[in-house]
Write a protein that holds these residues in place. Structure first.
Motif, PDB file in Angstrom:
ATOM      1  N   LEU A  65       0.817  -1.212   0.000  1.00  0.00           N
ATOM      2  CA  LEU A  65       0.000   0.000   0.000  1.00  0.00           C
ATOM      3  C   LEU A  65       0.857   1.271   0.000  1.00  0.00           C
ATOM      4  CD1 LEU A  65      -2.775  -1.091   2.528  1.00  0.00           C
ATOM      5  CD2 LEU A  65      -3.072  -0.699   0.074  1.00  0.00           C
ATOM      6  N   GLY A  66       2.166   1.122   0.287  1.00  0.00           N
ATOM      7  CA  GLY A  66       3.063   2.277   0.290  1.00  0.00           C
ATOM      8  C   GLY A  66       3.447   2.774   1.660  1.00  0.00           C
ATOM      9  N   ALA A  67       3.091   2.036   2.721  1.00  0.00           N
ATOM     10  CA  ALA A  67       3.409   2.448   4.091  1.00  0.00           C
ATOM     11  C   ALA A  67       4.869   2.141   4.418  1.00  0.00           C
ATOM     12  CB  ALA A  67       2.492   1.743   5.084  1.00  0.00           C
ATOM     13  N   HIS A  68       5.385   2.834   5.420  1.00  0.00           N
ATOM     14  CA  HIS A  68       6.739   2.600   5.909  1.00  0.00           C
ATOM     15  C   HIS A  68       6.635   1.834   7.231  1.00  0.00           C
ATOM     16  CE1 HIS A  68       7.627   5.349   2.781  1.00  0.00           C
ATOM     17  NE2 HIS A  68       7.147   6.408   3.421  1.00  0.00           N
ATOM     18  N   VAL A  69       7.183   0.641   7.261  1.00  0.00           N
ATOM     19  CA  VAL A  69       7.049  -0.263   8.412  1.00  0.00           C
ATOM     20  C   VAL A  69       8.429  -0.541   8.975  1.00  0.00           C
ATOM     21  CG1 VAL A  69       6.148  -2.480   9.202  1.00  0.00           C
ATOM     22  CG2 VAL A  69       5.031  -1.295   7.297  1.00  0.00           C
ATOM     23  N   SER A  70       8.554  -0.466  10.295  1.00  0.00           N
ATOM     24  CA  SER A  70       9.883  -0.545  10.906  1.00  0.00           C
ATOM     25  C   SER A  70      10.319  -1.956  11.282  1.00  0.00           C
ATOM     26  CB  SER A  70       9.933   0.350  12.158  1.00  0.00           C
ATOM     27  OG  SER A  70       9.066  -0.144  13.172  1.00  0.00           O
ATOM     28  N   ILE A  71       9.433  -2.963  11.212  1.00  0.00           N
ATOM     29  CA  ILE A  71       9.827  -4.298  11.677  1.00  0.00           C
ATOM     30  C   ILE A  71      10.703  -4.993  10.641  1.00  0.00           C
ATOM     31  CG2 ILE A  71       7.755  -4.538  13.100  1.00  0.00           C
ATOM     32  CD1 ILE A  71       6.698  -6.551  11.083  1.00  0.00           C
ATOM     33  N   LYS A  72      11.534  -5.930  11.123  1.00  0.00           N
ATOM     34  CA  LYS A  72      12.491  -6.662  10.288  1.00  0.00           C
ATOM     35  C   LYS A  72      12.244  -8.156  10.440  1.00  0.00           C
ATOM     36  CE  LYS A  72      15.579  -4.559  12.692  1.00  0.00           C
ATOM     37  NZ  LYS A  72      16.853  -4.144  13.291  1.00  0.00           N
ATOM     38  N   ALA A  73      12.234  -8.856   9.319  1.00  0.00           N
ATOM     39  CA  ALA A  73      11.985 -10.301   9.346  1.00  0.00           C
ATOM     40  C   ALA A  73      13.067 -11.036  10.131  1.00  0.00           C
ATOM     41  CB  ALA A  73      11.910 -10.840   7.920  1.00  0.00           C
ATOM     42  N   SER A  74      14.299 -10.555  10.057  1.00  0.00           N
ATOM     43  CA  SER A  74      15.417 -11.263  10.691  1.00  0.00           C
ATOM     44  C   SER A  74      15.373 -11.223  12.209  1.00  0.00           C
ATOM     45  CB  SER A  74      16.741 -10.673  10.209  1.00  0.00           C
ATOM     46  OG  SER A  74      16.821  -9.297  10.559  1.00  0.00           O
ATOM     47  N   SER A  75      14.653 -10.242  12.763  1.00  0.00           N
ATOM     48  CA  SER A  75      14.613 -10.126  14.230  1.00  0.00           C
ATOM     49  C   SER A  75      13.185 -10.011  14.742  1.00  0.00           C
ATOM     50  CB  SER A  75      15.425  -8.902  14.674  1.00  0.00           C
ATOM     51  OG  SER A  75      14.895  -7.714  14.095  1.00  0.00           O
ATOM     52  N   ILE A  76      12.234 -10.571  14.008  1.00  0.00           N
ATOM     53  CA  ILE A  76      10.828 -10.351  14.326  1.00  0.00           C
ATOM     54  C   ILE A  76      10.460 -10.826  15.728  1.00  0.00           C
ATOM     55  CG2 ILE A  76      10.201 -12.484  13.085  1.00  0.00           C
ATOM     56  CD1 ILE A  76       7.993  -9.356  13.446  1.00  0.00           C
ATOM     57  N   LYS A  77      10.954 -11.999  16.132  1.00  0.00           N
ATOM     58  CA  LYS A  77      10.577 -12.521  17.453  1.00  0.00           C
ATOM     59  C   LYS A  77      11.172 -11.675  18.574  1.00  0.00           C
ATOM     60  CE  LYS A  77       9.614 -17.278  16.093  1.00  0.00           C
ATOM     61  NZ  LYS A  77       9.894 -18.715  16.313  1.00  0.00           N
ATOM     62  N   ALA A  78      12.420 -11.269  18.406  1.00  0.00           N
ATOM     63  CA  ALA A  78      13.041 -10.404  19.417  1.00  0.00           C
ATOM     64  C   ALA A  78      12.318  -9.065  19.487  1.00  0.00           C
ATOM     65  CB  ALA A  78      14.518 -10.202  19.084  1.00  0.00           C
ATOM     66  N   ASP A  79      11.905  -8.540  18.330  1.00  0.00           N
ATOM     67  CA  ASP A  79      11.185  -7.264  18.300  1.00  0.00           C
ATOM     68  C   ASP A  79       9.827  -7.384  18.992  1.00  0.00           C
ATOM     69  OD1 ASP A  79      13.268  -6.152  16.920  1.00  0.00           O
ATOM     70  OD2 ASP A  79      12.307  -6.247  14.952  1.00  0.00           O
ATOM     71  N   ILE A  80       9.150  -8.526  18.815  1.00  0.00           N
ATOM     72  CA  ILE A  80       7.855  -8.741  19.471  1.00  0.00           C
ATOM     73  C   ILE A  80       8.032  -8.786  20.982  1.00  0.00           C
ATOM     74  CG2 ILE A  80       6.030 -10.452  19.845  1.00  0.00           C
ATOM     75  CD1 ILE A  80       6.257 -11.144  16.857  1.00  0.00           C
ATOM     76  N   ILE A  81       9.019  -9.537  21.440  1.00  0.00           N
ATOM     77  CA  ILE A  81       9.273  -9.642  22.886  1.00  0.00           C
ATOM     78  C   ILE A  81       9.579  -8.263  23.458  1.00  0.00           C
ATOM     79  CG2 ILE A  81      10.885 -10.558  24.609  1.00  0.00           C
ATOM     80  CD1 ILE A  81      11.088 -13.077  22.793  1.00  0.00           C
ATOM     81  N   ASP A  82      10.384  -7.486  22.727  1.00  0.00           N
ATOM     82  CA  ASP A  82      10.739  -6.142  23.183  1.00  0.00           C
ATOM     83  C   ASP A  82       9.514  -5.234  23.223  1.00  0.00           C
ATOM     84  OD1 ASP A  82      12.957  -4.420  23.986  1.00  0.00           O
ATOM     85  OD2 ASP A  82      12.548  -3.297  22.155  1.00  0.00           O
ATOM     86  N   ALA A  83       8.666  -5.313  22.193  1.00  0.00           N
ATOM     87  CA  ALA A  83       7.457  -4.476  22.141  1.00  0.00           C
ATOM     88  C   ALA A  83       6.503  -4.815  23.281  1.00  0.00           C
ATOM     89  CB  ALA A  83       6.756  -4.642  20.793  1.00  0.00           C
ATOM     90  N   VAL A  84       6.358  -6.108  23.581  1.00  0.00           N
ATOM     91  CA  VAL A  84       5.474  -6.525  24.682  1.00  0.00           C
ATOM     92  C   VAL A  84       6.038  -6.040  26.018  1.00  0.00           C
ATOM     93  CG1 VAL A  84       4.576  -8.526  25.933  1.00  0.00           C
ATOM     94  CG2 VAL A  84       4.509  -8.484  23.432  1.00  0.00           C
ATOM     95  N   GLU A  85       7.347  -6.056  26.146  1.00  0.00           N
ATOM     96  CA  GLU A  85       7.965  -5.552  27.380  1.00  0.00           C
ATOM     97  C   GLU A  85       7.721  -4.058  27.535  1.00  0.00           C
ATOM     98  OE1 GLU A  85      12.465  -4.731  28.892  1.00  0.00           O
ATOM     99  OE2 GLU A  85      12.093  -6.732  28.071  1.00  0.00           O
ATOM    100  N   ILE A  86       7.860  -3.301  26.443  1.00  0.00           N
ATOM    101  CA  ILE A  86       7.621  -1.854  26.494  1.00  0.00           C
ATOM    102  C   ILE A  86       6.164  -1.556  26.846  1.00  0.00           C
ATOM    103  CG2 ILE A  86       7.474   0.226  25.038  1.00  0.00           C
ATOM    104  CD1 ILE A  86       9.965  -0.875  23.546  1.00  0.00           C
ATOM    105  N   HIS A  87       5.245  -2.397  26.358  1.00  0.00           N
ATOM    106  CA  HIS A  87       3.800  -2.184  26.565  1.00  0.00           C
ATOM    107  C   HIS A  87       3.238  -3.199  27.570  1.00  0.00           C
ATOM    108  CE1 HIS A  87       3.359   0.759  23.299  1.00  0.00           C
ATOM    109  NE2 HIS A  87       4.283   0.052  22.683  1.00  0.00           N
ATOM    110  N   SER A  88       4.024  -3.531  28.577  1.00  0.00           N
ATOM    111  CA  SER A  88       3.595  -4.546  29.550  1.00  0.00           C
ATOM    112  C   SER A  88       2.383  -4.099  30.354  1.00  0.00           C
ATOM    113  CB  SER A  88       4.752  -4.896  30.496  1.00  0.00           C
ATOM    114  OG  SER A  88       5.196  -3.734  31.184  1.00  0.00           O
ATOM    115  N   ASN A  89       2.070  -2.800  30.332  1.00  0.00           N
ATOM    116  CA  ASN A  89       0.862  -2.318  31.002  1.00  0.00           C
ATOM    117  C   ASN A  89      -0.407  -2.690  30.233  1.00  0.00           C
ATOM    118  OD1 ASN A  89       1.857  -0.438  29.012  1.00  0.00           O
ATOM    119  ND2 ASN A  89       0.257   0.972  29.667  1.00  0.00           N
TER     120      ASN A  89
END
Length: 747
Positions: free
Chosen positions: A442-466
């Protein structure tokens, strides 16, 4: 301390004032590898490779060793070049001594029968209240504090250096307006910090009087370039005229550029608001009078992995009053230094030339230039041009907002909740990478990376643990204690209905999750309209199967009609007006065909597949459909002859929705905790007023349901119900509601 405002079009040092070094960029792994064979043909770029190349332009400007030096000489590039430059005090004197202001004050002296000298004293006091100032020592100390706090609580301030260079190359020839999206108070702090980092003159920033009254803070903000405006000018015409003249001079006669928020206020629901054109109209008056040759507008997109005011916004949406801005509150808020907020992304849109956007040539403004500036007012045609420009600015802001890991996680998780499922990390990874591909297309800019997707998910959940957490390897809402909420919230001060603590405990995490889904709606709203239109047309064709009274062209025409109808209904909800509807329709239709969501035969027969892509797209729109439907249901219970206030209506809707949410097991259909969100209810009410379903009395502000041909609220309710029933799910996550109720019971 006075700075040198000379135009520095090129510098020998790198941005930030440090020595040249290999810059660390925002890396992605979807790049197209280069070939060593010079004769090899250049591969056609894919949406993924284009997106990856774009994201590599982002650099972390607070990376240790790369942060800005706050002691270096500041030799900035100016926004608008003059032979001689004014300082803040001389700018005030310029306004006070102008022929325009003198004519205005003489007019008010005659009207009020007061001495001209007294009017001049009032004008000076008003300009002193408004006017910006500049102190480089304070700017440097603020920069040091921002760097230290940013490095502690954030994983980086990522700036698109290529888009910044694109802005710089066009500066100097005319005034510059920086217009950022507005999601947090951090927006204008970031903008000033980034301008200093890249050696651009720090703009004058429009700030509300809330900050002016904060002890110490108002003075500090003024000395870093803030000028202050009252939230409402009411009937104070003198203040209005003086503020307009100050803004006129700031644009036409000052060199630093001007920054303000075209949405008018922070968006508490993390999506674009209807633009306010008051300040923009004032800022463009020097262009319409012919005093400046053009105005360059720079749309600025700011995205946060976690917004600093997130929890505050959730409670405000539910009706908890906003705390007053005070210096004590500011220092209390510094407790955030113990939390994590992830990455912040800032991007600059292509500069918009006002002259080119309006299609003007130099001769078209000659008539205006002959009229005294103090007599000039914008005509209706010019106001309409400015409204079109404002919509384009909002559109360009949204196109460049970076979609981050938690945005896609929230979007995917919400769709799973609708399907009565949770998700583990493998399912999240697969689903989010699929979503990244869709957004890239669609033309959007997305910051996630396939090579580190699981680590990025764990990090995002930690940041938003509330909001969410992993429990037994599956993603779940973080429990919130109702008793704790009961002690924290004074229900007597609630803006609308006094929601019970158990409702709040269920609603808070679900609203917080939806806030991070909302930035995706710029990209998904119209595909969702098209998908609903296809579901409606499919049902219609099934009912007419024996007659076969449809063709390819008639099917496309029906889809266009349904999409236009939803566009009109939600025009204040999703600010996506751009005069690109025909092109976007084709893009979205192709997307749904590529994702095997739709099958469209040459005969015109259409078929919708119930797959995961369809679920995600519809799940993004569902809370808004539910909100408009429940508002219509509530309004239908009010007799035509009864007048009521906006607050009365909000109370009725929240009470009605709370009763639905409290049904055992969350069994009520077509309801979502987001239906409690006051900001969105107000947007929906305004939409119904503009479409003629509600009548608002100009004098009293009271509302009344309209009983007139063509404006039947029952028909609107039935239309919304039909769309709700077309969804492949009936209720918002019985599983999520049961999960929340289980948490409440345990707590």
């Amino acid at each position: 301390m006075e700075m040198n405002p000379a135009a520095a079009t090129a510098t020998a040092t790198t941005p930030g004032g440090g020595p040249a070094r290999r810059e660390r960029r925002f890396e992605d792994d979807a790049s197209t590898p280069t070939s060593s064979a010079s004769s090899a043909p250049t591969p056609t770029p894919t949406p993924a490779s284009i997106a990856a190349d774009y994201m590599r332009n982002f650099e972390n400007i607070i990376q240790p060793g790369k942060e800005a030096s706050m002691t270096r000489e500041f030799n900035p590039q100016v926004a608008y070049e003059f032979e001689r430059y004014l300082n803040p005090q001389k700018l005030k004197q310029h306004v006070l001594g102008s022929e325009k202001l003198r004519s205005i004050l003489e007019h008010y002296a005659r009207e009020t029968q007061q001495p001209l000298k007294k009017m001049q004293q009032q004008a000076k006091a008003i300009i002193d209240e408004i006017g910006l100032d500049r102190n480089m020592a304070i700017i440097r100390w603020c920069g040091i504090a921002i760097t230290a706090i940013g490095q502690r609580i954030c994983d980086g301030f990522y700036v698109n250096s290529a888009s910044m260079a694109n802005v710089r190359k066009d500066m100097g020839r005319c005034p510059v307006l920086y217009l950022p999206s507005h999601r947090s108070y951090m927006d204008f702090i970031l903008m000033s910090y980034i301008c200093y980092y890249y050696d651009i003159e720090i703009p004058g920033i429009a700030a509300g009087m809330d900050f002016h009254s904060m002890f110490g803070m108002g003075t500090m903000l003024r000395k870093t370039g803030a000028f202050f405006m009252r939230r409402s000018f009411s009937n104070d015409e003198l203040y209005w005229d003086i503020f307009r003249e100050y803004m006129y001079a700031l644009v036409a006669n000052y060199h630093i550029g001007v920054e303000f928020f075209i949405e008018g206020t922070r968006s508490r629901n993390f999506k674009a608001l209807v633009p306010k054109v008051g300040l923009l109209s004032m800022a463009l008056l020097p262009y319409f009078t012919g005093e400046v040759p053009d105005v360059m507008i720079v749309p600025v997109s700011v995205a946060y992995e976690r917004v600093l005011e997130e929890q505050l916004f959730v409670y405000e949406l539910l009706g908890v009053p906003k705390p007053k801005e005070t210096t004590k509150g500011f220092f209390k808020a510094l407790k955030i230094i113990d939390e994590r907020f992830g990455k912040m992304f800032l991007d600059f849109g292509d500069p918009i030339s006002v002259r080119e956007f309006f299609g003007h040539d130099s001769g078209q403004r000659m008539q205006r230039a002959g009229v005294g500036g103090h007599l000039q007012k914008l005509n209706r045609q010019e106001i309409e041009l400015i409204k079109q420009l404002a919509n384009e600015i909002i559109y360009q802001q949204q196109r460049r907002i970076v979609i981050n890991t938690f945005n896609l996680l929230s979007l995917y998780y919400a769709s799973q909740l609708y399907a009565q499922r949770s998700a583990n990390i493998d399912e999240l990874s697969r689903g989010m990478l699929h979503l990244k591909r869709i957004f890239n297309q669609l033309g959007a800019h997305v910051s996630i990376k396939a090579s580190s997707i699981k680590a990025d998910i764990i990090d995002a959940v930690e940041i938003h643990s509330n909001i969410v957490q992993f429990s037994q390897a599956r993603l779940q809402f973080t429990p919130l204690a109702a008793k704790q909420l009961a002690t924290q919230i004074d229900v007597k001060r609630m803006k609308a209905h006094a929601l019970c603590p158990s409702t709040m405990a269920v609603a808070v995490p679900m609203l917080a999750l939806q806030l991070y889904v909302n930035p995706c709606l710029f990209w998904l709203a119209r595909p969702a309209y098209l998908l609903l239109a296809a579901l409606k047309e499919q049902r219609k064709q099934e009912q007419q199967q024996s007659s076969g009274s449809y063709s390819y062209d008639s099917t496309l025409s029906a889809l266009h009609s349904y999409v236009s109808s939803m566009d009109s209904l939600f025009q204040h909800e999703f600010i996506i007006e751009s005069n690109r509807e025909a092109v976007e329709f084709e893009t979205h239709l192709q997307l749904l065909l590529d994702e095997k969501v739709l099958e469209l035969e040459a005969s015109g027969r259409i078929k919708v597949q119930d797959n995961e892509c369809a679920h995600v797209i519809l799940a993004a729109l569902a809370p808004f459909l539910c909100l408009y439907y429940q508002l219509a249901v509530t309004l239908r219970q009010i007799p035509f002859d009864i007048e009521f206030s906006n607050k009365d209506l909000l109370v009725r809707v929240q009470k009605h929705v709370e009763q639905l949410l409290q049904q055992p097991g969350g069994a009520a259909p077509h309801v979502h905790p987001y239906c409690l969100a006051l900001d969105n209810l107000n947007i929906a009410i305004q939409a119904l007023i503009q479409r003629g379903y509600l009548l608002k009395c100009r004098d009293s502000g009271q509302l009344r349901v309209v009983d007139a041909p063509g404006k039947c609220l029952r028909e609107l309710e039935q239309q919304l119900l039909e769309y709700c029933q077309l969804m492949p799910f009936a209720q918002y996550s019985m599983a999520a509601n049961q999960q929340a109720q289980c948490h409440i019971a345990k707590l």
